[in-house]
Motif scaffolding. Structure first.
Motif, PDB file in Angstrom:
ATOM      1  N   MET A 165       0.829  -1.208   0.000  1.00  0.00           N
ATOM      2  CA  MET A 165       0.000   0.000   0.000  1.00  0.00           C
ATOM      3  C   MET A 165       0.857   1.249   0.000  1.00  0.00           C
ATOM      4  O   MET A 165       0.675   2.170  -0.773  1.00  0.00           O
ATOM      5  CB  MET A 165      -0.922   0.004   1.213  1.00  0.00           C
ATOM      6  N   THR A 166       1.799   1.328   0.926  1.00  0.00           N
ATOM      7  CA  THR A 166       2.711   2.471   0.968  1.00  0.00           C
ATOM      8  C   THR A 166       4.073   2.037   0.466  1.00  0.00           C
ATOM      9  O   THR A 166       4.658   1.089   0.964  1.00  0.00           O
ATOM     10  CB  THR A 166       2.853   3.007   2.403  1.00  0.00           C
ATOM     11  N   SER A 167       4.547   2.761  -0.511  1.00  0.00           N
ATOM     12  CA  SER A 167       5.846   2.414  -1.087  1.00  0.00           C
ATOM     13  C   SER A 167       6.740   3.626  -1.054  1.00  0.00           C
ATOM     14  O   SER A 167       6.363   4.687  -0.592  1.00  0.00           O
ATOM     15  CB  SER A 167       5.655   1.935  -2.533  1.00  0.00           C
ATOM     16  N   ASN A 168       7.936   3.468  -1.584  1.00  0.00           N
ATOM     17  CA  ASN A 168       8.940   4.521  -1.740  1.00  0.00           C
ATOM     18  C   ASN A 168       9.236   5.292  -0.467  1.00  0.00           C
ATOM     19  O   ASN A 168       9.612   6.453  -0.519  1.00  0.00           O
ATOM     20  CB  ASN A 168       8.572   5.485  -2.888  1.00  0.00           C
ATOM     21  N   ILE A 169       9.047   4.698   0.709  1.00  0.00           N
ATOM     22  CA  ILE A 169       9.492   5.343   1.950  1.00  0.00           C
ATOM     23  C   ILE A 169      10.982   5.089   2.100  1.00  0.00           C
ATOM     24  O   ILE A 169      11.449   3.972   1.961  1.00  0.00           O
ATOM     25  CB  ILE A 169       8.747   4.788   3.175  1.00  0.00           C
ATOM     26  N   VAL A 170      11.727   6.138   2.398  1.00  0.00           N
ATOM     27  CA  VAL A 170      13.161   5.987   2.567  1.00  0.00           C
ATOM     28  C   VAL A 170      13.555   6.565   3.914  1.00  0.00           C
ATOM     29  O   VAL A 170      12.880   7.442   4.453  1.00  0.00           O
ATOM     30  CB  VAL A 170      13.950   6.704   1.442  1.00  0.00           C
ATOM     31  N   PRO A 171      14.653   6.080   4.496  1.00  0.00           N
ATOM     32  CA  PRO A 171      15.101   6.634   5.775  1.00  0.00           C
ATOM     33  C   PRO A 171      15.512   8.087   5.609  1.00  0.00           C
ATOM     34  O   PRO A 171      15.882   8.534   4.537  1.00  0.00           O
ATOM     35  CB  PRO A 171      16.305   5.753   6.138  1.00  0.00           C
ATOM     36  N   ILE A 172      15.437   8.850   6.693  1.00  0.00           N
ATOM     37  CA  ILE A 172      15.873  10.237   6.647  1.00  0.00           C
ATOM     38  C   ILE A 172      17.174  10.378   7.401  1.00  0.00           C
ATOM     39  O   ILE A 172      17.489   9.599   8.293  1.00  0.00           O
ATOM     40  CB  ILE A 172      14.812  11.183   7.239  1.00  0.00           C
ATOM     41  N   SER A 173      17.937  11.358   7.014  1.00  0.00           N
ATOM     42  CA  SER A 173      19.272  11.524   7.591  1.00  0.00           C
ATOM     43  C   SER A 173      19.220  12.446   8.786  1.00  0.00           C
ATOM     44  O   SER A 173      19.790  13.528   8.784  1.00  0.00           O
ATOM     45  CB  SER A 173      20.216  12.093   6.523  1.00  0.00           C
ATOM     46  N   ARG A 174      18.467  12.048   9.836  1.00  0.00           N
ATOM     47  CA  ARG A 174      18.412  12.809  11.067  1.00  0.00           C
ATOM     48  C   ARG A 174      18.434  11.839  12.229  1.00  0.00           C
ATOM     49  O   ARG A 174      18.020  10.685  12.114  1.00  0.00           O
ATOM     50  CB  ARG A 174      17.135  13.660  11.140  1.00  0.00           C
ATOM     51  N   SER A 175      18.927  12.319  13.356  1.00  0.00           N
ATOM     52  CA  SER A 175      19.036  11.456  14.523  1.00  0.00           C
ATOM     53  C   SER A 175      17.725  11.445  15.296  1.00  0.00           C
ATOM     54  O   SER A 175      17.689  11.671  16.491  1.00  0.00           O
ATOM     55  CB  SER A 175      20.171  11.949  15.434  1.00  0.00           C
ATOM     56  N   LYS A 176      16.617  11.225  14.600  1.00  0.00           N
ATOM     57  CA  LYS A 176      15.303  11.119  15.210  1.00  0.00           C
ATOM     58  C   LYS A 176      14.850   9.673  15.094  1.00  0.00           C
ATOM     59  O   LYS A 176      15.110   9.002  14.095  1.00  0.00           O
ATOM     60  CB  LYS A 176      14.286  12.028  14.509  1.00  0.00           C
ATOM     61  N   THR A 177      14.152   9.203  16.089  1.00  0.00           N
ATOM     62  CA  THR A 177      13.778   7.802  16.105  1.00  0.00           C
ATOM     63  C   THR A 177      12.384   7.593  15.538  1.00  0.00           C
ATOM     64  O   THR A 177      11.538   8.473  15.548  1.00  0.00           O
ATOM     65  CB  THR A 177      13.801   7.274  17.550  1.00  0.00           C
ATOM     66  N   HIS A 210       9.799  12.472  -2.712  1.00  0.00           N
ATOM     67  CA  HIS A 210      10.718  13.043  -3.687  1.00  0.00           C
ATOM     68  C   HIS A 210      11.467  14.206  -3.048  1.00  0.00           C
ATOM     69  O   HIS A 210      10.854  15.114  -2.476  1.00  0.00           O
ATOM     70  CB  HIS A 210       9.934  13.530  -4.921  1.00  0.00           C
ATOM     71  N   ASN A 211      12.783  14.162  -3.128  1.00  0.00           N
ATOM     72  CA  ASN A 211      13.625  15.245  -2.606  1.00  0.00           C
ATOM     73  C   ASN A 211      13.282  15.611  -1.154  1.00  0.00           C
ATOM     74  O   ASN A 211      13.121  16.784  -0.807  1.00  0.00           O
ATOM     75  CB  ASN A 211      13.512  16.496  -3.489  1.00  0.00           C
ATOM     76  N   SER A 244       2.933  26.904   2.896  1.00  0.00           N
ATOM     77  CA  SER A 244       3.259  27.583   1.631  1.00  0.00           C
ATOM     78  C   SER A 244       2.702  26.895   0.400  1.00  0.00           C
ATOM     79  O   SER A 244       2.603  27.511  -0.662  1.00  0.00           O
ATOM     80  CB  SER A 244       4.780  27.738   1.492  1.00  0.00           C
ATOM     81  N   THR A 245       2.326  25.600   0.487  1.00  0.00           N
ATOM     82  CA  THR A 245       1.819  24.901  -0.700  1.00  0.00           C
ATOM     83  C   THR A 245       0.365  24.456  -0.557  1.00  0.00           C
ATOM     84  O   THR A 245      -0.150  23.758  -1.432  1.00  0.00           O
ATOM     85  CB  THR A 245       2.673  23.657  -1.013  1.00  0.00           C
ATOM     86  N   ILE A 246      -0.318  24.845   0.511  1.00  0.00           N
ATOM     87  CA  ILE A 246      -1.670  24.336   0.727  1.00  0.00           C
ATOM     88  C   ILE A 246      -2.611  24.825  -0.377  1.00  0.00           C
ATOM     89  O   ILE A 246      -2.498  25.939  -0.871  1.00  0.00           O
ATOM     90  CB  ILE A 246      -2.212  24.727   2.115  1.00  0.00           C
ATOM     91  N   HIS A 247      -3.522  23.937  -0.801  1.00  0.00           N
ATOM     92  CA  HIS A 247      -4.521  24.184  -1.832  1.00  0.00           C
ATOM     93  C   HIS A 247      -3.890  24.414  -3.212  1.00  0.00           C
ATOM     94  O   HIS A 247      -4.597  24.843  -4.132  1.00  0.00           O
ATOM     95  CB  HIS A 247      -5.413  25.382  -1.472  1.00  0.00           C
ATOM     96  N   GLN A 248      -2.621  24.171  -3.368  1.00  0.00           N
ATOM     97  CA  GLN A 248      -1.938  24.384  -4.632  1.00  0.00           C
ATOM     98  C   GLN A 248      -1.681  23.045  -5.327  1.00  0.00           C
ATOM     99  O   GLN A 248      -1.777  21.979  -4.739  1.00  0.00           O
ATOM    100  CB  GLN A 248      -0.603  25.099  -4.413  1.00  0.00           C
ATOM    101  N   TYR A 249      -1.329  23.136  -6.648  1.00  0.00           N
ATOM    102  CA  TYR A 249      -0.777  21.954  -7.294  1.00  0.00           C
ATOM    103  C   TYR A 249       0.549  21.619  -6.615  1.00  0.00           C
ATOM    104  O   TYR A 249       1.280  22.501  -6.162  1.00  0.00           O
ATOM    105  CB  TYR A 249      -0.529  22.214  -8.786  1.00  0.00           C
ATOM    106  N   ASN A 250       0.861  20.332  -6.560  1.00  0.00           N
ATOM    107  CA  ASN A 250       2.112  19.867  -5.951  1.00  0.00           C
ATOM    108  C   ASN A 250       2.221  20.250  -4.479  1.00  0.00           C
ATOM    109  O   ASN A 250       3.302  20.580  -3.982  1.00  0.00           O
ATOM    110  CB  ASN A 250       3.321  20.389  -6.732  1.00  0.00           C
ATOM    111  N   GLU A 251       1.091  20.223  -3.782  1.00  0.00           N
ATOM    112  CA  GLU A 251       1.111  20.388  -2.336  1.00  0.00           C
ATOM    113  C   GLU A 251       2.052  19.342  -1.738  1.00  0.00           C
ATOM    114  O   GLU A 251       2.056  18.182  -2.157  1.00  0.00           O
ATOM    115  CB  GLU A 251      -0.292  20.210  -1.762  1.00  0.00           C
ATOM    116  N   CYS A 252       2.860  19.751  -0.780  1.00  0.00           N
ATOM    117  CA  CYS A 252       3.836  18.816  -0.223  1.00  0.00           C
ATOM    118  C   CYS A 252       4.212  19.228   1.197  1.00  0.00           C
ATOM    119  O   CYS A 252       3.914  20.334   1.639  1.00  0.00           O
ATOM    120  CB  CYS A 252       5.095  18.749  -1.095  1.00  0.00           C
ATOM    121  N   VAL A 253       4.870  18.300   1.873  1.00  0.00           N
ATOM    122  CA  VAL A 253       5.376  18.553   3.214  1.00  0.00           C
ATOM    123  C   VAL A 253       6.772  17.969   3.303  1.00  0.00           C
ATOM    124  O   VAL A 253       7.034  16.883   2.776  1.00  0.00           O
ATOM    125  CB  VAL A 253       4.451  17.946   4.282  1.00  0.00           C
TER     126      VAL A 253
END
Length: 394
Positions: free
Chosen positions: A1-13, A102-103, A364-373
């Motif tokens: 169901m959920t794919s393309n999750i990658v680890p992040i480079s932060r010391s958060k658990t 992505h990015n 900054s991206t709410i209600h826009q195309y390419n909304e992201c977080v």
């Protein structure tokens, strides 16, 4: 169901679970008033943690009231699962409900507004309980609706009315709306301006434009009215509220023939107003202008949203220092307090007489195309929420 999750480079658990929650919520197409299965999914997450969950539907709207804890003080997390329509899907980098990574960002409708806030509080609550804490010192509520982006008649408004009927009082309410300007935690909303939309129709007399003495052109009359409306000297605002403003949003005179005066001219306008005004005083100033113009008119109002403001008679005993300390702990910076922006469901919670604050990711991206977080914003908000729970309930 959920794919393309990658680890992040932060010391958060435990960030992978947070990303999975965010993606699973975004992947549920929940355009207002459709919940898209988000609330049943939330119940599946909350009940194993000990929450008592009540799902109720009203006029096609799905609402959730979940509660845990038995202590005397109470905190509610307020949010919505519904999103605005995605628009032209070809304008998106990725399908709007794919929750593509992505990015170091997750893209999708609702990524910022506000499925990320729900995912962060869900993961924070799990972390809180997994760390050995409990809710013996107070009650923790989840108040979630699928009717925030629409008319908002049968969502949070109905939830709050139910709480009133059941004599359930809240001490504080935290709204997960996206409030940040550049990064999570840089802004906390402590209130919102009011908003109301108006429709004004002027009636004229149809006739041949070659004989102006036989006609009454409502477009010409409306031009004078618009000039008067846009010349109103509103309040300039204060430290707490931006100033009041009126904006014309639409003009219509129906089907036309270029040598015939129209039967009517109608405008739509929106007023964003501070606590200096109310519905009655706004109506009075508009009607006074119309009476001075000596025009035949029809004036109607819709979508009224009252302003609200959290005042701190005792700052140290309020929730605000807990929020500020939690933001500083996670980001190293203290937040700005603001009342800017549009309306939110916080206005309904404020009718309970409780403190109401809004704290979420970047808007900054709410209600826009390419909304992201951004993933960094997600992790920061989760950590802020975790700290809030630990400080408030312990």
């Amino acid at each position: 169901m959920t794919s393309n999750i990658v680890p992040i480079s932060r010391s958060k658990t435990n960030s992978l679970r947070l990303l999975r929650f965010t993606q699973e919520l975004i992947q549920k197409p929940s355009v207002t008033p459709n919940d898209g299965g988000c609330i049943p999914w939330l119940i599946e997450q909350l009940e194993p943690m000990g929450f008592q969950c009540q799902l109720f539907k009203l006029n096609g709207i799905t609402n959730l009231i979940a509660q845990i804890g038995e202590g005397s003080k109470s905190l509610a997390f307020l949010g919505h699962t519904d999103v605005v329509p995605e628009g032209d899907s070809e304008q998106w980098l990725f399908p709007p409900f794919s929750a593509q990574f992505h990015n170091n960002h997750i893209y999708g409708r609702g990524a910022a507004d506000m499925k990320s806030g729900i995912a962060c509080m869900l993961d924070a609550t799990k972390q809180y309980l997994e760390s050995g804490f409990d809710f013996s010192e107070g009650k923790f509520y989840w108040l979630i609706t699928s009717d925030e982006e629409g008319e908002a008649e049968y969502g949070t408004r109905a939830i709050i009315e139910y709480l009133k009927q059941e004599s359930i009082q809240l001490d504080a309410c935290l709204v997960g709306e996206p409030t940040a300007q550049k990064q999570t935690g840089d802004t906390i909303k402590i209130g919102r301006r009011g908003a109301i939309s108006g429709s004004l129709k002027l009636l004229g007399k149809v006739g041949h434009v070659a004989y102006p003495h036989h006609i009454k052109n409502p477009v010409h009359q409306m031009g004078n009215v618009i000039q008067s409306l846009t010349s109103i000297e509103w309040d300039e605002g204060s430290i707490d509220f931006p100033g009041t403003s009126l904006q014309i949003t639409h003009i219509d005179s129906g089907d036309f023939t270029d040598n015939v005066s129209p039967k009517f001219c109608e405008i739509h306008f929106n007023i964003r107003y501070s606590h200096h005004w109310c519905e009655k005083t706004l109506n009075d100033i508009i009607e006074n202008i119309l009476e001075s113009q000596a025009v035949s008119y029809q004036l109607t109002w819709e979508r009224p949203c009252a302003p609200y403001m959290t005042h701190h008679l005792n700052y140290e005993q309020s929730l605000l220092p807990v929020l500020e300390k939690s933001v500083f702990k996670s980001t190293g910076h203290y937040p700005k307090l603001s009342t800017s922006g549009g309306t939110s469901d916080g206005r309904f919670a404020a009718t309970l007489g409780c403190e109401v604050y809004e704290l979420g990711v970047c808007n900054s991206t709410i209600h826009q195309y390419n909304e992201c977080v951004s993933v960094n914003d997600l992790v920061s908000l989760r950590d802020i929420y975790s700290s809030i729970l630990e400080q408030y309930f312990n």
